[in-house]
Design an enzyme around this catalytic site. Sequence first.
Site, PDB file in Angstrom:
ATOM      1  N   ARG A 166       0.374  15.504  12.280  1.00 21.35           N
ATOM      2  CA  ARG A 166       1.082  14.946  11.120  1.00 21.35           C
ATOM      3  C   ARG A 166       1.564  16.105  10.265  1.00 21.35           C
ATOM      4  NH1 ARG A 166      -1.453   9.262   9.151  1.00 21.35           N
ATOM      5  NH2 ARG A 166       0.601   9.163   8.211  1.00 21.35           N
ATOM      6  N   PRO A 167       2.663  16.700  10.695  1.00 17.53           N
ATOM      7  CA  PRO A 167       3.136  17.896  10.001  1.00 17.53           C
ATOM      8  C   PRO A 167       3.688  17.580   8.618  1.00 17.53           C
ATOM      9  CG  PRO A 167       4.726  17.207  11.669  1.00 17.53           C
ATOM     10  CD  PRO A 167       3.565  16.270  11.768  1.00 17.53           C
ATOM     11  N   ILE A 168       3.730  18.594   7.748  1.00 16.32           N
ATOM     12  CA  ILE A 168       4.387  18.403   6.450  1.00 16.32           C
ATOM     13  C   ILE A 168       5.468  19.473   6.254  1.00 16.32           C
ATOM     14  CG2 ILE A 168       2.527  17.164   5.243  1.00 16.32           C
ATOM     15  CD1 ILE A 168       1.822  19.904   3.919  1.00 16.32           C
ATOM     16  N   ARG A 206      -8.936   0.695   3.851  1.00 16.07           N
ATOM     17  CA  ARG A 206      -7.971   1.585   3.185  1.00 16.07           C
ATOM     18  C   ARG A 206      -6.677   0.861   2.877  1.00 16.07           C
ATOM     19  NH1 ARG A 206      -6.158   5.573   6.759  1.00 16.07           N
ATOM     20  NH2 ARG A 206      -4.602   5.653   5.126  1.00 16.07           N
ATOM     21  N   ARG A 210      -3.823  10.592   3.300  1.00 22.32           N
ATOM     22  CA  ARG A 210      -2.596  11.278   3.690  1.00 22.32           C
ATOM     23  C   ARG A 210      -1.656  11.414   2.495  1.00 22.32           C
ATOM     24  NH1 ARG A 210       0.281  14.407   7.088  1.00 22.32           N
ATOM     25  NH2 ARG A 210       2.442  13.770   7.220  1.00 22.32           N
ATOM     26  N   CYS A 248      -5.000   8.729   8.425  1.00 20.31           N
ATOM     27  CA  CYS A 248      -5.258   8.334   9.814  1.00 20.31           C
ATOM     28  C   CYS A 248      -4.866   9.449  10.768  1.00 20.31           C
ATOM     29  CB  CYS A 248      -4.435   7.099  10.186  1.00 20.31           C
ATOM     30  SG  CYS A 248      -5.065   5.581   9.491  1.00 20.31           S
ATOM     31  N   LYS A 306       0.834  -1.213   0.000  1.00 18.94           N
ATOM     32  CA  LYS A 306       0.000   0.000   0.000  1.00 18.94           C
ATOM     33  C   LYS A 306       0.864   1.257   0.000  1.00 18.94           C
ATOM     34  CE  LYS A 306      -2.441   2.822   3.345  1.00 18.94           C
ATOM     35  NZ  LYS A 306      -1.340   3.640   3.881  1.00 18.94           N
ATOM     36  N   ASN A 307       1.843   1.298   0.891  1.00 18.81           N
ATOM     37  CA  ASN A 307       2.607   2.536   1.021  1.00 18.81           C
ATOM     38  C   ASN A 307       3.485   2.828  -0.196  1.00 18.81           C
ATOM     39  OD1 ASN A 307       1.387   3.120   3.416  1.00 18.81           O
ATOM     40  ND2 ASN A 307       3.116   2.558   4.716  1.00 18.81           N
ATOM     41  N   ASP A 332       3.854   0.692  11.878  1.00 19.74           N
ATOM     42  CA  ASP A 332       2.571   0.202  11.369  1.00 19.74           C
ATOM     43  C   ASP A 332       2.240  -1.204  11.863  1.00 19.74           C
ATOM     44  OD1 ASP A 332       2.432   2.607  10.110  1.00 19.74           O
ATOM     45  OD2 ASP A 332       2.409   1.837   8.069  1.00 19.74           O
TER      46      ASP A 332
HETATM   47  C1  UD1 Z   1       4.589   6.839   6.245  1.00 15.48           C
HETATM   48  C2  UD1 Z   1       3.642   5.676   6.068  1.00 15.48           C
HETATM   49  C3  UD1 Z   1       2.979   5.326   7.385  1.00 15.48           C
HETATM   50  C4  UD1 Z   1       4.040   5.067   8.454  1.00 15.48           C
HETATM   51  C5  UD1 Z   1       5.055   6.197   8.511  1.00 15.48           C
HETATM   52  C6  UD1 Z   1       6.234   5.897   9.418  1.00 15.48           C
HETATM   53  C7  UD1 Z   1       2.944   6.050   3.798  1.00 15.48           C
HETATM   54  C8  UD1 Z   1       1.849   6.411   2.884  1.00 15.48           C
HETATM   55  N1  UD1 Z   1       2.650   6.086   5.098  1.00 15.48           N
HETATM   56  O1  UD1 Z   1       3.824   7.951   6.699  1.00 15.48           O
HETATM   57  O2  UD1 Z   1       2.182   4.189   7.190  1.00 15.48           O
HETATM   58  O3  UD1 Z   1       3.414   4.950   9.714  1.00 15.48           O
HETATM   59  O4  UD1 Z   1       5.587   6.467   7.212  1.00 15.48           O
HETATM   60  O5  UD1 Z   1       6.871   4.723   8.996  1.00 15.48           O
HETATM   61  O6  UD1 Z   1       4.042   5.695   3.382  1.00 15.48           O
HETATM   62  N2  UD1 Z   1       7.347  14.474  10.416  1.00 15.48           N
HETATM   63  C9  UD1 Z   1       7.668  15.786  10.647  1.00 15.48           C
HETATM   64  N3  UD1 Z   1       7.582  16.675   9.597  1.00 15.48           N
HETATM   65  C10 UD1 Z   1       7.216  16.288   8.343  1.00 15.48           C
HETATM   66  C11 UD1 Z   1       6.899  14.934   8.113  1.00 15.48           C
HETATM   67  C12 UD1 Z   1       6.961  14.045   9.174  1.00 15.48           C
HETATM   68  O7  UD1 Z   1       7.994  16.167  11.760  1.00 15.48           O
HETATM   69  O8  UD1 Z   1       7.168  17.127   7.441  1.00 15.48           O
HETATM   70  C13 UD1 Z   1       7.397  13.497  11.542  1.00 15.48           C
HETATM   71  C14 UD1 Z   1       6.032  12.889  11.840  1.00 15.48           C
HETATM   72  O9  UD1 Z   1       5.302  13.682  12.756  1.00 15.48           O
HETATM   73  C15 UD1 Z   1       6.416  11.537  12.420  1.00 15.48           C
HETATM   74  C16 UD1 Z   1       7.717  11.185  11.698  1.00 15.48           C
HETATM   75  O10 UD1 Z   1       8.190  12.394  11.138  1.00 15.48           O
HETATM   76  O11 UD1 Z   1       6.681  11.646  13.795  1.00 15.48           O
HETATM   77  C17 UD1 Z   1       7.586  10.150  10.618  1.00 15.48           C
HETATM   78  O12 UD1 Z   1       6.628  10.579   9.662  1.00 15.48           O
HETATM   79  P1  UD1 Z   1       6.712  10.149   8.135  1.00 15.48           P
HETATM   80  O13 UD1 Z   1       7.814   9.142   7.973  1.00 15.48           O
HETATM   81  O14 UD1 Z   1       6.742  11.364   7.296  1.00 15.48           O
HETATM   82  O15 UD1 Z   1       5.340   9.409   7.925  1.00 15.48           O
HETATM   83  P2  UD1 Z   1       4.430   9.415   6.644  1.00 15.48           P
HETATM   84  O16 UD1 Z   1       5.267   9.535   5.409  1.00 15.48           O
HETATM   85  O17 UD1 Z   1       3.294  10.347   6.842  1.00 15.48           O
END
Ligand code: UD1
Length: 420
Positions: free
Chosen positions: A121-123, A397, A92, A116, A22-23, A305
């Site tokens: 969940r910052p970007i 999902r 997401r 979820c 999925k990811n 996960d």
């Molecule tokens: C992806 C996976 C999700 C998994 C996660 C961690 C997908 C679609 N989803 O989510 O299933 O649980 O990796 O393995 O691939 N963070 C920041 N700033 C940012 C982005 C992230 O601080 O801009 C932090 C988040 O709050 C979190 C950590 O980094 O604590 C990891 O997040 P991230 O690896 O980005 O997760 P996703 O890509 O959203």
Amino acid sequence: MEQLVIKGGNKLKGEVRICGAKNSAVALIPATILFDGDSTISNLPQISDTKLLASILSEMGAKVDFKDDKMRINTDNIAHGTENELKAGKIRASYYLAGALLGKYKEAVIPLPGGCNLGTRPIDLHIKGFEKLGAQVEISHGMLKLKAKKLVGTKIYLDVVSVGATINIMLAAVMAEGTTTIENAAKEPHIVDVANMLNEAGANISGQGTDIITIHGVKSLHGVKHKTIPDQIETGTYMIAAAATGGDVKIKNICLEHMASVIEKLRDANVQVDVLDEETVRVTRKKPLLGISVKTLPHPGFPTDLQSPMGALLTVASGTSMITESIWENRFKYTDELNKMGSEITVTDRTAQIKGVTKITGARVKAPDLRGGVALVIAGLMAQGTTIVSGVEHVNRGYEDIEGKLKSLGADIRLEEVDE
Ligand code: UD1
């Protein structure tokens, strides 16, 4: 609304085939925006996230044909700079549309991401990466707007290891002028899968799967035929479900290399994992489960996960287990539901203490999120009596035909449509 009704106690037995990841899929599909001409991605899971992405892309003007595990896609006429009031906010990973549109057209307008609710969940890291490449970023009225005159390669250091930011920066940088390096990059299997597909399309990316990814920008990318890697999380979920029911299950079409941390932890808990070949494991449990400590970490650590499925398994392990969640601050909501079934879990900050009980019993529970939902399904399979899991849309999902797959392994499970 759908719910899963599970009569617990049946030992899972037989064989199950794992789908594509999925990811990976949610990144591979938007990545085709970067390509000229036709592409085919195979081994895709038929789950609501991939179906939604297919419909988002066709709404944006792509030609998409998604049948069985194959998606044929041509994104040559996709809309990019307009205010796309897409369904994209629902998942997401819609944020990968931003990186891909920016990389190809130097502009993107997408709704801010959904998915979820696992805490904040910052970007910010995605945005930092886009800005360093030369994009102007504006967030207003729930929309993310990106625009660049040109994108120029640069050095980007991620101060938090982020899967999403690593992939998004690769997508934006793949056709930038010059060279981009991503330092402290995430190393998850699906990052390698996305980089490999981009390279098949003519990109020049190296270092994927290590801390430093180097991207030499190219002028254009062409269509590909790509096969998605097996789903590490679905694999781990069925391994844990087999162990939880004291069953005997052969799990096929996996990638063994991705499963090292999970196999290690299951063996520590007294579960027998036999490696039959690089694509198949057999999971059996003949001895009582032992309590263990688990800490989630970025790959190659234990995946966050699989934290909740593991939590369900450990409810009946002897002694006290400890789970530390180091990635997401709010990923223990499923433990309140498990406690309704008789488990004894207390959560303090980012650690769950699980005091092993001899049995858990069926109850009405609600999936709080995708992986928390599947943890409740596993608990239902282990429990005495009947468990009803609502909120199944979360589980759909990320899991292809979970009802059918578990049934084929001998579970007493049915999907019911009920009024809201
Ligand atoms: C992806 C996976 C999700 C998994 C996660 C961690 C997908 C679609 N989803 O989510 O299933 O649980 O990796 O393995 O691939 N963070 C920041 N700033 C940012 C982005 C992230 O601080 O801009 C932090 C988040 O709050 C979190 C950590 O980094 O604590 C990891 O997040 P991230 O690896 O980005 O997760 P996703 O890509 O959203």
